[in-house]
Design a protein around this motif. Structure first.
Motif, mmCIF file in Angstrom:
data_model
loop_
_atom_site.group_PDB
_atom_site.id
_atom_site.type_symbol
_atom_site.label_atom_id
_atom_site.label_comp_id
_atom_site.label_asym_id
_atom_site.label_seq_id
_atom_site.Cartn_x
_atom_site.Cartn_y
_atom_site.Cartn_z
ATOM 1 N N ARG A 26 -4.847 -4.262 -0.086
ATOM 2 C CA ARG A 26 -4.969 -4.535 1.917
ATOM 3 C C ARG A 26 -4.806 -3.285 1.856
ATOM 4 O O ARG A 26 -4.934 -3.566 3.367
ATOM 5 N N THR A 27 -4.079 -2.588 0.772
ATOM 6 C CA THR A 27 -3.342 -1.343 2.111
ATOM 7 C C THR A 27 -3.915 -0.373 1.478
ATOM 8 O O THR A 27 -4.040 1.043 1.618
ATOM 9 N N GLY A 28 -4.872 0.366 0.294
ATOM 10 C CA GLY A 28 -5.341 1.771 0.138
ATOM 11 C C GLY A 28 -4.452 2.322 -0.875
ATOM 12 O O GLY A 28 -4.138 2.921 -0.782
ATOM 13 N N LEU A 30 2.633 1.551 -5.019
ATOM 14 C CA LEU A 30 3.642 -0.626 -4.116
ATOM 15 C C LEU A 30 4.678 -0.197 -5.558
ATOM 16 O O LEU A 30 5.249 -0.843 -5.273
ATOM 17 N N SER A 31 4.074 0.010 -6.762
ATOM 18 C CA SER A 31 5.261 -0.690 -7.789
ATOM 19 C C SER A 31 6.494 0.179 -7.485
ATOM 20 O O SER A 31 7.877 -0.927 -7.518
ATOM 21 N N LYS A 32 7.086 1.647 -6.679
ATOM 22 C CA LYS A 32 7.848 2.069 -6.400
ATOM 23 C C LYS A 32 8.458 1.819 -5.436
ATOM 24 O O LYS A 32 9.015 1.716 -5.863
ATOM 25 N N ALA A 40 2.933 -10.788 -11.617
ATOM 26 C CA ALA A 40 2.763 -9.645 -10.877
ATOM 27 C C ALA A 40 1.510 -8.466 -10.440
ATOM 28 O O ALA A 40 1.563 -7.665 -9.763
ATOM 29 N N GLY A 41 0.869 -7.867 -11.989
ATOM 30 C CA GLY A 41 -0.007 -7.716 -11.905
ATOM 31 C C GLY A 41 -0.889 -7.484 -10.872
ATOM 32 O O GLY A 41 -1.519 -6.996 -9.666
ATOM 33 N N ASP A 42 -1.612 -9.439 -10.420
ATOM 34 C CA ASP A 42 -2.079 -9.491 -9.045
ATOM 35 C C ASP A 42 -1.475 -9.144 -7.651
ATOM 36 O O ASP A 42 -2.293 -8.604 -7.399
ATOM 37 N N GLU A 43 -0.307 -9.361 -7.417
ATOM 38 C CA GLU A 43 0.505 -9.425 -6.973
ATOM 39 C C GLU A 43 0.157 -7.545 -6.506
ATOM 40 O O GLU A 43 0.010 -7.320 -5.332
ATOM 41 N N ILE A 44 0.622 -7.125 -7.034
ATOM 42 C CA ILE A 44 0.216 -5.397 -6.950
ATOM 43 C C ILE A 44 -1.145 -5.135 -6.701
ATOM 44 O O ILE A 44 -1.594 -4.811 -5.906
ATOM 45 N N LYS A 72 3.331 -5.503 5.797
ATOM 46 C CA LYS A 72 3.473 -5.182 7.360
ATOM 47 C C LYS A 72 3.754 -4.427 8.122
ATOM 48 O O LYS A 72 2.847 -3.732 8.939
ATOM 49 N N SER A 73 4.122 -3.311 7.526
ATOM 50 C CA SER A 73 4.480 -2.218 8.431
ATOM 51 C C SER A 73 3.740 -1.380 7.863
ATOM 52 O O SER A 73 3.469 -0.562 9.095
ATOM 53 N N THR A 74 2.831 -0.802 7.166
ATOM 54 C CA THR A 74 1.784 -0.421 6.753
ATOM 55 C C THR A 74 0.271 -0.696 7.591
ATOM 56 O O THR A 74 -0.112 0.475 8.698
ATOM 57 N N LYS A 75 0.507 -2.056 8.040
ATOM 58 C CA LYS A 75 -1.138 -2.396 8.208
ATOM 59 C C LYS A 75 -0.204 -2.297 10.692
ATOM 60 O O LYS A 75 -1.234 -1.647 11.088
ATOM 61 N N ARG A 76 0.373 -1.965 10.947
ATOM 62 C CA ARG A 76 1.375 -1.783 12.550
ATOM 63 C C ARG A 76 1.675 -0.625 12.273
ATOM 64 O O ARG A 76 1.064 -0.176 13.573
ATOM 65 N N LEU A 77 1.717 0.302 11.272
ATOM 66 C CA LEU A 77 1.574 2.007 11.555
ATOM 67 C C LEU A 77 -0.044 1.981 11.441
ATOM 68 O O LEU A 77 -0.454 2.983 12.332
#
Length: 200
Positions: A23-25, A31-33, A13-17, A50-55
């Motif tokens: 990747r997103t800043g 991200l947890s919330k 979980a920590g690694d994913e976050i 994915k939404s963040t990258k598109r935005l």
């Protein structure tokens, strides 16, 4: 076994976050919330990324004067100037809250897809909560104690890396022992082959 599983799940979980933060800043806390809020609404943290990258791409198009991109922001009463200087997570939330205020469901779906891409449609149930509903869900993650800090996420990654190195080190010792055994066994094998060959 239960303790080991809990440790591994924490590391994962920590690694994913942490990786998604890079990747997103976004901060680990946000991200947890968002993960909790998205999960409760039938979406996922992957949809948020994915939404963040598109935005980000649409914002760049708007800055370069692309009419369709600027029109998409006008639909929700924003311009890229309103987003300049904000952290990536604050840009995302500001746009998400603006989309959430669109009353016409069809228009909301269209704008969400224009600004957030296909993943935006996955976020529609979350956006349907409205700004206050989204904030309530995110705050609930805090109440449940499932919010990561950047330090905690980084610590989980470091521990996971150290654990992986330890496993590789143990494997290295095993390889060394195995190699030594093979070297010592080879003369015996050669002798057995000679004996069996002589008998045959």
């Amino acid at each position: 076994a239960a303790f080991g599983l809990a440790v591994q799940q924490t590391i994962t979980a920590g690694d994913e976050i942490q990786k998604m933060g890079l990747r997103t800043g976004f901060s680990a806390e946000t991200l947890s919330k968002l993960r909790y809020a998205a999960d409760q609404s039938g979406a996922s943290l992957n949809d948020v990324e994915k939404s963040t990258k598109r935005l980000a791409a649409v914002m760049l198009d708007a800055d370069q004067g692309l009419k369709t991109a600027n029109d998409s922001f006008k639909e929700i009463g924003l311009t890229t100037k309103d987003l300049k200087g904000l952290r990536p997570e604050d840009q995302f939330l500001k746009v998400a809250h603006a989309v959430a205020k669109v009353e016409d469901p069809m228009k909301k779906a269209a704008v969400a897809q224009e600004l957030f891409g296909r993943a935006g449609t996955q976020l529609l149930p979350l956006l349907a909560e409205g700004e206050q509903g989204m904030e309530a869900l995110m705050n609930r993650a805090d109440e449940l104690g499932i919010v990561w800090t950047d330090d905690a996420a980084n610590a989980a990654v470091r521990f996971g890396d150290a654990l992986a190195d330890l496993k590789k080190s143990v494997q290295g010792v095993a390889y060394g022992i195995g190699t030594s055994l093979l070297e010592n066994l080879q003369p015996l094998i050669d002798q057995v082959i000679k004996i069996t060959s002589a008998i045959s």
